[in-house]
Design a protein around this motif. Structure first.
Motif, PDB file in Angstrom:
ATOM      1  N   UNK A   1      39.636  -9.571  27.134  1.00  0.00           N
ATOM      2  CA  UNK A   1      39.331  -8.412  26.297  1.00  0.00           C
ATOM      3  C   UNK A   1      38.000  -7.766  26.669  1.00  0.00           C
ATOM      4  N   UNK A   2      36.982  -8.577  26.927  1.00  0.00           N
ATOM      5  CA  UNK A   2      35.652  -8.032  27.236  1.00  0.00           C
ATOM      6  C   UNK A   2      35.683  -7.177  28.502  1.00  0.00           C
TER       7      UNK A   2
ATOM      8  N   UNK B   1      38.314  -5.628  29.820  1.00  0.00           N
ATOM      9  CA  UNK B   1      39.103  -4.419  29.559  1.00  0.00           C
ATOM     10  C   UNK B   1      38.259  -3.417  28.767  1.00  0.00           C
ATOM     11  N   UNK B   2      37.517  -3.898  27.770  1.00  0.00           N
ATOM     12  CA  UNK B   2      36.678  -3.019  26.959  1.00  0.00           C
ATOM     13  C   UNK B   2      35.648  -2.285  27.825  1.00  0.00           C
ATOM     14  N   UNK B   3      35.008  -3.019  28.735  1.00  0.00           N
ATOM     15  CA  UNK B   3      34.012  -2.405  29.626  1.00  0.00           C
ATOM     16  C   UNK B   3      34.690  -1.424  30.575  1.00  0.00           C
ATOM     17  N   UNK B   4      35.809  -1.831  31.172  1.00  0.00           N
ATOM     18  CA  UNK B   4      36.505  -0.969  32.143  1.00  0.00           C
ATOM     19  C   UNK B   4      36.966   0.340  31.514  1.00  0.00           C
ATOM     20  N   UNK B   5      37.366   0.300  30.245  1.00  0.00           N
ATOM     21  CA  UNK B   5      37.857   1.503  29.558  1.00  0.00           C
ATOM     22  C   UNK B   5      36.781   2.182  28.719  1.00  0.00           C
TER      23      UNK B   5
ATOM     24  N   UNK C   1      34.652   1.699  22.394  1.00  0.00           N
ATOM     25  CA  UNK C   1      33.751   1.313  21.312  1.00  0.00           C
ATOM     26  C   UNK C   1      34.137  -0.073  20.811  1.00  0.00           C
ATOM     27  N   UNK C   2      33.170  -0.757  20.245  1.00  0.00           N
ATOM     28  CA  UNK C   2      33.403  -2.118  19.751  1.00  0.00           C
ATOM     29  C   UNK C   2      34.464  -2.171  18.661  1.00  0.00           C
ATOM     30  N   UNK C   3      34.652  -1.079  17.919  1.00  0.00           N
ATOM     31  CA  UNK C   3      35.609  -1.068  16.822  1.00  0.00           C
ATOM     32  C   UNK C   3      37.056  -0.850  17.214  1.00  0.00           C
ATOM     33  N   UNK C   4      37.315  -0.600  18.498  1.00  0.00           N
ATOM     34  CA  UNK C   4      38.701  -0.375  18.949  1.00  0.00           C
ATOM     35  C   UNK C   4      39.333  -1.727  19.284  1.00  0.00           C
ATOM     36  N   UNK C   5      40.357  -2.135  18.534  1.00  0.00           N
ATOM     37  CA  UNK C   5      41.007  -3.416  18.820  1.00  0.00           C
ATOM     38  C   UNK C   5      41.734  -3.404  20.177  1.00  0.00           C
TER      39      UNK C   5
END
Length: 195
Positions: A150-151, A153-157, A160-164
């Motif tokens: 998840x971490x 993918x979050x950085x690559x895309x 925001x922290x609030x997006x599940x």
């Protein structure tokens, strides 16, 4: 504290919620809608033409013989008579003009991601961010695709922290139902309620 909108209610009235499924070409949107739907899904698929192949590009989807040209539609009933109407969008940029009509009245959206082509998600993410539509990212774990946590993918895309973010298999009903529950819970947290 865990949030769940599905606490048992004896007199639960039917509630209809519109959910959009978006993402890049070949990410599995049609499969997700078909897997979840309790009715025969409506599909607007057409064979890929030589012209379409040239525009869409073959990267990661060389064997894909058809494409959604308008939308996919399905319905699924969750606990307490929550009925989700699922609208799958076409993934190619040339069909994005239809998104405004499909998005009208949507409570939330699922951006379906393929780790072989993560940049294909940016159009959908930008679309929902600009309109203030609550969305989640569901990473469709294709058998041959690289696995990222998840971490990463979050950085690559650049999310925001609030997006599940949830890992899923669009072919598995149990997995897809968990994705649908996640978007309903997220949309409720963001919107407060469904009108």
């Amino acid at each position: 504290m865990s949030f769940t909108p599905f606490e048992p209610q004896a007199d639960a009235l039917p509630r209809a919620i519109k959910i959009l499924i978006a993402g890049g070409f070949g990410a599995g949107k049609t499969t997700l809608v078909g897997t979840a739907s309790e009715i025969r899904p409506l599909r607007t698929e057409s064979s890929r033409s030589a012209y379409g192949r040239a525009i869409d590009g073959p990267i990661g989807v060389d064997s894909k013989e058809s494409t959604t040209v308008a939308m996919d539609f399905g319905r699924v009933t969750l606990p307490n008579n929550v009925m989700l109407y699922l609208f799958g969008t076409p993934g190619q940029r040339r069909f994005w003009f239809m998104w405004d009509g499909l998005a009208r009245g949507a409570a939330g959206a699922i951006v379906l991601a393929d780790t072989r082509r993560l940049p294909d998600c940016f159009g959908a993410i930008d679309y929902f961010e600009q309109r203030g539509t609550p969305f989640i990212v569901a990473v469709n774990c294709f058998d041959s695709a690289p696995r990222y946590g998840e971490a990463r993918v979050r950085v690559a895309l650049d999310l925001d922290a609030g997006v599940p973010i949830i890992m899923c298999d669009a072919r598995s009903r149990e997995s897809v139902i968990q994705v649908l529950i996640t978007i309903v819970e997220h949309a409720l947290r963001v919107n407060g309620s469904f009108v």
